[in-house]
Structure formats: structure tokens, C-alpha cells
Scaffold this motif. Structure first.
Motif, mmCIF file in Angstrom:
data_model
loop_
_atom_site.group_PDB
_atom_site.id
_atom_site.type_symbol
_atom_site.label_atom_id
_atom_site.label_comp_id
_atom_site.label_asym_id
_atom_site.label_seq_id
_atom_site.Cartn_x
_atom_site.Cartn_y
_atom_site.Cartn_z
ATOM 1 N N GLU A 76 -12.564 -2.163 14.330
ATOM 2 C CA GLU A 76 -12.565 -1.367 15.555
ATOM 3 C C GLU A 76 -13.953 -0.831 15.891
ATOM 4 O O GLU A 76 -14.141 0.372 16.040
ATOM 5 N N VAL A 111 2.876 -4.278 3.159
ATOM 6 C CA VAL A 111 2.108 -4.548 4.382
ATOM 7 C C VAL A 111 2.179 -6.043 4.688
ATOM 8 O O VAL A 111 2.447 -6.439 5.817
ATOM 9 N N SER A 119 -1.262 -0.314 16.195
ATOM 10 C CA SER A 119 -1.634 0.508 15.046
ATOM 11 C C SER A 119 -0.626 0.311 13.915
ATOM 12 O O SER A 119 0.576 0.333 14.143
ATOM 13 N N GLY A 120 -1.129 0.079 12.714
ATOM 14 C CA GLY A 120 -0.258 -0.055 11.553
ATOM 15 C C GLY A 120 0.214 -1.472 11.292
ATOM 16 O O GLY A 120 0.950 -1.721 10.337
ATOM 17 N N CYS A 121 -0.205 -2.444 12.101
ATOM 18 C CA CYS A 121 0.299 -3.818 11.920
ATOM 19 C C CYS A 121 -0.367 -4.528 10.745
ATOM 20 O O CYS A 121 0.085 -5.586 10.311
ATOM 21 N N GLY A 122 -1.471 -3.980 10.254
ATOM 22 C CA GLY A 122 -2.095 -4.561 9.062
ATOM 23 C C GLY A 122 -3.513 -5.088 9.256
ATOM 24 O O GLY A 122 -4.044 -5.764 8.379
ATOM 25 N N LYS A 123 -4.131 -4.767 10.378
ATOM 26 C CA LYS A 123 -5.470 -5.296 10.651
ATOM 27 C C LYS A 123 -6.484 -4.853 9.590
ATOM 28 O O LYS A 123 -7.220 -5.672 9.032
ATOM 29 N N THR A 124 -6.502 -3.548 9.326
ATOM 30 C CA THR A 124 -7.468 -3.035 8.344
ATOM 31 C C THR A 124 -7.182 -3.605 6.958
ATOM 32 O O THR A 124 -8.102 -3.982 6.222
ATOM 33 N N THR A 125 -5.901 -3.701 6.614
ATOM 34 C CA THR A 125 -5.542 -4.227 5.293
ATOM 35 C C THR A 125 -6.008 -5.673 5.152
ATOM 36 O O THR A 125 -6.531 -6.078 4.102
ATOM 37 N N ARG A 174 0.854 -1.190 0.000
ATOM 38 C CA ARG A 174 0.000 0.000 0.000
ATOM 39 C C ARG A 174 0.886 1.235 0.000
ATOM 40 O O ARG A 174 1.714 1.396 0.896
HETATM 41 N N1 LIG Z 1 -3.522 4.386 1.856
HETATM 42 C C1 LIG Z 1 -2.323 4.004 2.284
HETATM 43 N N2 LIG Z 1 -1.201 4.396 1.668
HETATM 44 C C2 LIG Z 1 -0.001 4.001 2.112
HETATM 45 N N3 LIG Z 1 0.199 3.199 3.149
HETATM 46 C C3 LIG Z 1 -0.867 2.784 3.801
HETATM 47 C C4 LIG Z 1 -2.195 3.158 3.418
HETATM 48 N N4 LIG Z 1 -3.044 2.578 4.260
HETATM 49 C C5 LIG Z 1 -2.309 1.890 5.137
HETATM 50 N N5 LIG Z 1 -1.014 2.009 4.867
HETATM 51 C C6 LIG Z 1 0.102 1.367 5.605
HETATM 52 O O1 LIG Z 1 -0.170 -0.006 5.677
HETATM 53 C C7 LIG Z 1 0.212 -0.543 6.942
HETATM 54 C C8 LIG Z 1 -0.949 -1.295 7.553
HETATM 55 O O2 LIG Z 1 -2.023 -0.402 7.803
HETATM 56 P P1 LIG Z 1 -3.401 -0.872 8.392
HETATM 57 O O3 LIG Z 1 -4.359 0.278 8.267
HETATM 58 O O4 LIG Z 1 -3.787 -2.149 7.784
HETATM 59 O O5 LIG Z 1 -3.044 -1.103 9.923
HETATM 60 P P2 LIG Z 1 -3.971 -1.314 11.184
HETATM 61 O O6 LIG Z 1 -3.361 -2.424 11.935
HETATM 62 O O7 LIG Z 1 -5.394 -1.460 10.755
HETATM 63 O O8 LIG Z 1 -3.797 0.045 11.977
HETATM 64 P P3 LIG Z 1 -4.836 0.867 12.907
HETATM 65 O O9 LIG Z 1 -4.996 0.057 14.163
HETATM 66 O O10 LIG Z 1 -4.100 2.155 13.138
HETATM 67 O O11 LIG Z 1 -6.086 1.035 12.124
HETATM 68 C C9 LIG Z 1 0.703 0.640 7.769
HETATM 69 O O12 LIG Z 1 2.096 0.622 7.731
HETATM 70 C C10 LIG Z 1 0.160 1.837 7.049
HETATM 71 O O13 LIG Z 1 1.016 2.932 7.195
#
Ligand SMILES: Nc1ncnc2c1ncn2[C@@H]1O[C@H](COP(=O)(O)OP(=O)(O)OP(=O)(O)O)[C@@H](O)[C@H]1O
Length: 248
Positions: free
Chosen positions: A166, A30, A50-56, A25
Motif C-alpha cells: 500500500e 489466512v 482489507s483482511g483478504c491476505g495481501k500483506t500476508t 496467523r
Molecule cells: N498478527 C496477526 N494476528 C492474527 N491475525 C492476523 C494478524 N495479522 C493478520 N491477521 C489476519 O490475517 C488475515 C489477513 O491479513 P492481511 O494483513 O494479510 O490482510 P490485508 O489484505 O493485507 O489487509 P489490509 O488491506 O487491511 O492491510 C486477516 O484476517 C487478519 O485479521
């Protein structure tokens, strides 16, 4: 291998199978080859900083994430397949309802889109405890009430897999408690839930836990096993113990 055949052969006991998934991403890797399985039924918590990849990962499961390679199979089909549209629900962190409409207008609109019945609207209103607010515009509701509107929309049509990003963020303890009761009711009715959180105490409410860090699953466990295997008193400490073990 024929992709369609592979997805169709997935055992019916599995809600999600991820194989060698690679996702980038915005120039960041990711996932660099992640594998996991989520059985049908129960609540699987996706936990991690935060940022570990859950949303992805959730986006890949619901089919909105572009992937570089690998397979994501959901209820025996390729993630994002048209046939999954009504079987899989996704509630994102961003409010996904119309704030200038009432709760009921939102539900009627989304029910029409998926062919859900009037009876189903009544069911979800009761399930998320918003009956008294049904006639109010969403922009006049509290944050907790508004987030329950989008949960109500997500559970219209009785989806088999419900993916919630979340869902309890920013809610007071009482509302969080109420929402977790709703989640357990949905599971009792046969749904599979995947819920992300970075509040570790919510981990204890899940049937199963996938602990993530830096795009990897560092533990696939249950709350009881997590605590007994780490000897920690609470899930926060258990998570840190796991990280220290992996580093050592
Ligand atoms: N649109 C984007 N462009 C670039 N990098 C992205 C984008 N969205 C997410 N990332 C990166 O992808 C990685 C995983 O993000 P993700 O949102 O999946 O994490 P998360 O575990 O859901 O975090 P959170 O708990 O903060 O929501 C992070 O390093 C983030 O910086």
C-alpha cells in the motif's frame, strides 16, 4: 522432494511461484493452499478488501512470514534465502526509516548496510524527487514525503524484485501520480514490482492483477481483460461483478 533442487529449477522467467501455501496467523487460517505465479518484469497489483491476505502474501514472498506448508520460490530461490537479501526489497505500511535522522542520513545508513554506492544514493534521491528535502529530518516531512523516503531506501542497490505494501495509502492524487511514475521507471529499468492496494482505480495502472478475497485469488487478469470480461465501466464494479459470479 529436495527443496533446494525444486527452487533452483524454477524457470528464470518467473519472479515468484507459490505452491499450495498454507499460513495461519493468530489462530486464523489466512491461506489454505494457495497457488500463484508472477512473471518477471512489470507491475503486478495485489488487490482486494482489507483482511483478504495481501500483506500476508507479501510477507511470505519476502520471507518474513512463518508458513505452515507449501513452497514460495522467489527469483529461483526459496523465499527468505540469504542470497535474496539484496535482490528483493520490501516496503511495509509501517514507516521503516529513522525519523530522527535526515533523509540523507537514512539513505547513507541503509546504503552502508547493503554496500550501495554514493552514486546510488544520488540516483534514488532524484528518482523519488526528494533532493530538496535531503538535509531535513524525516519527522519534519509531510506524510507523503516520509513515505517516499522509505521507498527510496527500498530501491537502493537496484533490487530485482520490489514489494510495496500500500505505498500510496493516504497520499493525495498528485503524489500518487508521481509515485506511479516512479514505479513505471523502475520497471523500465528492469525491476519486477508487486504493489498492493485496496484502491481499485490503481488497478488500472498495473500490468497484471491478482484479485484476492478471503485468502484466495479470485482472478488473475489484466486491467483490460478485467473490464472486458465483466463488462464493467470501472474496476470497483468489475471486482463486485466477479464476486457475484463466484457466489452464483
Ligand atoms: N498478527 C496477526 N494476528 C492474527 N491475525 C492476523 C494478524 N495479522 C493478520 N491477521 C489476519 O490475517 C488475515 C489477513 O491479513 P492481511 O494483513 O494479510 O490482510 P490485508 O489484505 O493485507 O489487509 P489490509 O488491506 O487491511 O492491510 C486477516 O484476517 C487478519 O485479521
Amino acid at each position: 522432494m529436495n527443496q533446494g533442487a525444486h527452487h533452483a529449477q524454477d524457470p528464470p522467467t518467473l519472479a515468484v511461484t507459490v505452491r499450495d501455501l498454507r499460513v495461519r496467523r493468530g489462530g486464523t487460517t489466512v491461506f489454505d493452499g494457495i497457488d500463484l505465479e508472477i512473471a518477471r518484469g512489470g507491475i503486478t497489483g495485489l488487490m482486494g478488501p482489507s483482511g483478504c491476505g495481501k500483506t500476508t502474501l507479501m510477507r511470505a514472498i519476502v520471507g518474513t512470514q512463518r508458513i505452515r506448508s507449501g513452497t514460495v520460490t522467489v527469483l529461483g530461490r526459496e523465499a527468505g534465502s540469504a542470497t535474496l537479501r539484496r535482490r528483493v526489497a520490501y516496503d511495509t505500511q509501517a514507516a521503516s526509516v529513522y525519523t530522527d535522522l535526515t533523509v540523507e542520513q537514512n539513505l547513507r545508513y541503509f546504503a552502508r548496510l547493503i554496500g550501495a554506492s554514493r552514486h546510488d544514493i544520488e540516483r534514488v534521491l532524484d528518482q523519488v524527487n526528494l533532493r530538496d528535502q535531503a538535509g531535513r529530518r524525516v519527522d519534519t516531512l509531510s506524510g507523503g514525503q516520509a513515505s517516499r523516503v522509505s521507498l527510496a531506501v527500498a530501491i537502493l542497490g537496484r533490487p530485482e524484485l520490489i514489494v510495496l505494501d500500500e505505498p500510496t495509502v493516504g497520499l493525495d492524487p498528485l503524489l500518487r501520480e508521481e509515485l506511479w511514475e516512479v514505479f513505471h521507471t523502475l520497471v523500465a529499468e528492469g525491476a519486477t514490482l508487486i504493489v498492493s492496494s485496496h484502491v481499485m482505480d490503481e488497478a488500472l495502472r498495473c500490468d497484471r492483477l491478482l484479485l484476492m478475497r478471503d485468502g484466495r485469488v479470485i482472478a488473475d487478469t489484466t486491467p483490460a481483460r478485467l473490464l472486458s470480461e465483466t463488462g464493467a465501466a470501472d474496476p470497483d464494479r468489475a471486482f463486485l461483478t466477479l464476486i457475484e459470479r463466484k457466489a452464483g
